[in-house]
Scaffold this active site. Structure first.
Site, short mmCIF file in Angstrom:
data_model
loop_
_atom_site.label_atom_id
_atom_site.label_comp_id
_atom_site.label_asym_id
_atom_site.label_seq_id
_atom_site.Cartn_x
_atom_site.Cartn_y
_atom_site.Cartn_z
N ARG A 60 0.87 -1.19 0.00
CA ARG A 60 0.00 0.00 0.00
C ARG A 60 0.90 1.23 0.00
O ARG A 60 1.71 1.41 0.90
CB ARG A 60 -0.95 -0.02 1.23
CG ARG A 60 -1.95 -1.16 1.14
CD ARG A 60 -3.14 -0.94 2.05
NE ARG A 60 -4.04 0.08 1.56
CZ ARG A 60 -5.03 0.60 2.28
NH1 ARG A 60 -5.22 0.19 3.52
NH2 ARG A 60 -5.82 1.53 1.77
N CYS A 124 -14.32 7.47 8.32
CA CYS A 124 -13.60 6.20 8.17
C CYS A 124 -13.46 5.51 9.52
O CYS A 124 -14.31 5.69 10.41
CB CYS A 124 -12.25 6.42 7.50
SG CYS A 124 -11.52 4.88 6.86
N ASP A 193 -3.23 8.87 7.46
CA ASP A 193 -2.35 7.84 6.88
C ASP A 193 -0.95 8.39 6.67
O ASP A 193 0.03 7.65 6.68
CB ASP A 193 -2.92 7.33 5.56
CG ASP A 193 -4.16 6.49 5.82
OD1 ASP A 193 -5.23 7.07 6.06
OD2 ASP A 193 -4.03 5.25 5.81
N ASN A 203 -5.49 11.45 4.36
CA ASN A 203 -6.36 10.50 5.06
C ASN A 203 -7.44 10.03 4.09
O ASN A 203 -7.50 10.48 2.93
CB ASN A 203 -6.97 11.16 6.31
CG ASN A 203 -7.65 10.16 7.24
OD1 ASN A 203 -7.10 9.09 7.52
ND2 ASN A 203 -8.85 10.45 7.68
N LYS A 229 3.41 8.43 11.58
CA LYS A 229 2.58 8.73 10.40
C LYS A 229 3.06 10.00 9.70
O LYS A 229 2.46 10.45 8.74
CB LYS A 229 1.12 8.86 10.82
CG LYS A 229 0.62 7.59 11.49
CD LYS A 229 -0.79 7.31 11.24
CE LYS A 229 -1.22 6.01 11.89
NZ LYS A 229 -2.34 6.17 12.81
P1 RI2 Z 1 -5.46 4.36 12.34
C1 RI2 Z 1 -7.16 4.17 7.36
O1 RI2 Z 1 -6.86 3.77 6.07
C2 RI2 Z 1 -8.05 5.40 7.39
O2 RI2 Z 1 -7.75 6.33 6.37
C3 RI2 Z 1 -7.75 5.91 8.77
O3 RI2 Z 1 -8.14 7.25 8.98
C4 RI2 Z 1 -6.23 5.75 8.79
O4 RI2 Z 1 -6.00 4.51 8.12
C5 RI2 Z 1 -5.59 5.76 10.14
O5 RI2 Z 1 -6.05 4.69 10.90
P2 RI2 Z 1 -7.41 2.38 5.41
O6 RI2 Z 1 -6.41 1.32 5.80
O7 RI2 Z 1 -4.01 4.03 12.18
O8 RI2 Z 1 -8.79 2.10 5.89
O9 RI2 Z 1 -5.66 5.56 13.20
O10 RI2 Z 1 -7.35 2.64 3.92
O11 RI2 Z 1 -6.27 3.15 12.79
#
Ligand code: RI2
Length: 313
Positions: A60, A124, A193, A203, A229
């Site tokens: 990714r 999300c 992200d 994000n 991040k």
């Molecule tokens: P945490 C996710 O990406 C979302 O965009 C979310 O806001 C971000 O990662 C951070 O998530 P995806 O994997 O690390 O759903 O805070 O594409 O859990």
């Protein structure tokens, strides 16, 4: 190799998802993979580790937590394979536990911005963002959450499930209802992200329109993000690549096949300029987005010269 490929596949297909979670999964996989390598020659071992790191990072492209986690583990040292393995083990475990603690700490710090009776809008599913809501709720603050569906992968359903299990009152809305409900919102809390050196936030797609709607009515936007991040390579002027995912997430291949002039665009993320972000809540403190560079310099431990090299490990 089989298990390594399986983990990489799960990250790519989003069976393992969320920027923090994929970072921890990659660190854990590198550690386990190292122990499965049955080679005595250290150079051969290092080559295998580099290939594994490359495979995991390629799954990714947007969430910088992934290369940052891999980088943290690939800093291992060792003259022999045994030494290298034990160094990898230590670094991976350290990354994983620091990451888990960071999410908890972000909850403690961020919850101070939440007042009793607040309505919070989120987008999300972010462990860092929900940690803030969970902490506020635990402190006895009466909060309401408005959660977007987050098409096309509907991570909003994960959010409402998590909040529901904590006993937090939550309303689920379609993504296009964000502006309609913004008048009822006190504070917007979302994850990230990646965060660039100039404080822009990358994000889930839709984050920037939510931030724009909040900005219009002067509602504060808080981004919950661990220090890993933040994207070191953006200091060198690099842009964060926005992942474009398969059209089948939006419309079935069969349905799309009925049209001759239609294509699907499915970017997974967007960029929110720092002007629309009031605060980035990290585990080392809540900072204005303008301070992103300081986090990269002081907390990620990357030297500029390291970043100039071809690879990042
Ligand atoms: P945490 C996710 O990406 C979302 O965009 C979310 O806001 C971000 O990662 C951070 O998530 P995806 O994997 O690390 O759903 O805070 O594409 O859990």
């Amino acid at each position: 190799m089989k298990q390594l490929k399986e983990t990489a596949g799960k990250i790519k297909s989003m069976e393992i998802r969320g920027a923090g979670r994929i970072a921890r999964a990659a660190a854990g996989e590198l550690r386990d993979y190292a122990y499965r390598i049955r080679i005595k020659d250290i150079d051969e071992f290092n080559k295998k580790m580099k290939a594994a790191a490359g495979l995991l990072v390629s799954t990714r492209p947007t969430a910088v937590s992934l290369p940052n986690a891999v980088r943290a583990v690939m800093r291992y040292e060792g003259e022999s394979v045994a030494e290298a393995k034990s160094s990898i083990n230590k670094l991976a475990d350290e990354f994983i536990s620091n990451s888990e603690n960071a999410v908890k700490r972000i909850g403690e710090i961020g919850s101070r911005r939440v007042r009793d009776g607040d309505t919070i809008m989120t987008h999300c599913n972010s462990a860092a963002a929900t940690s803030i809501m969970a902490a506020a709720h635990e402190q006895g603050k009466n909060i309401n959450v408005i959660a977007t569906e987050s098409r096309p992968r509907m991570q909003g359903l994960i959010t409402i499930k998590q909040l529901d299990s904590l006993g937090i009152k939550t309303s689920l809305i379609v993504d296009s209802a964000v502006r309609y409900f913004m008048k009822d919102v006190d504070i917007v809390i979302m994850g990230a992200d990646a965060i660039t050196a100039n404080g822009s936030v990358i994000n889930k797609i839709g984050t920037s329109q939510l931030a724009l709607a909040a900005h219009e009515v002067r509602k504060n936007v808080i981004i919950a993000a661990e220090t890993y991040k933040f994207s070191p390579r953006t200091i060198l002027g690099e842009l964060v690549e926005i992942e474009e995912r398969d059209s089948s997430e939006v419309i079935s291949k069969e349905k799309l096949g009925e049209f001759s002039n239609v294509s699907v665009k499915n970017p997974a993320f967007d960029v929110t300029p720092r002007e629309y972000v009031d605060l980035i809540c990290t585990e080392v403190g809540a900072i204005p987005p303008e301070m992103a560079y300081v986090i990269i310099r002081d907390f990620l431990g990357w030297g500029i010269e390291e970043m100039n090299s071809e690879g990042i490990w």
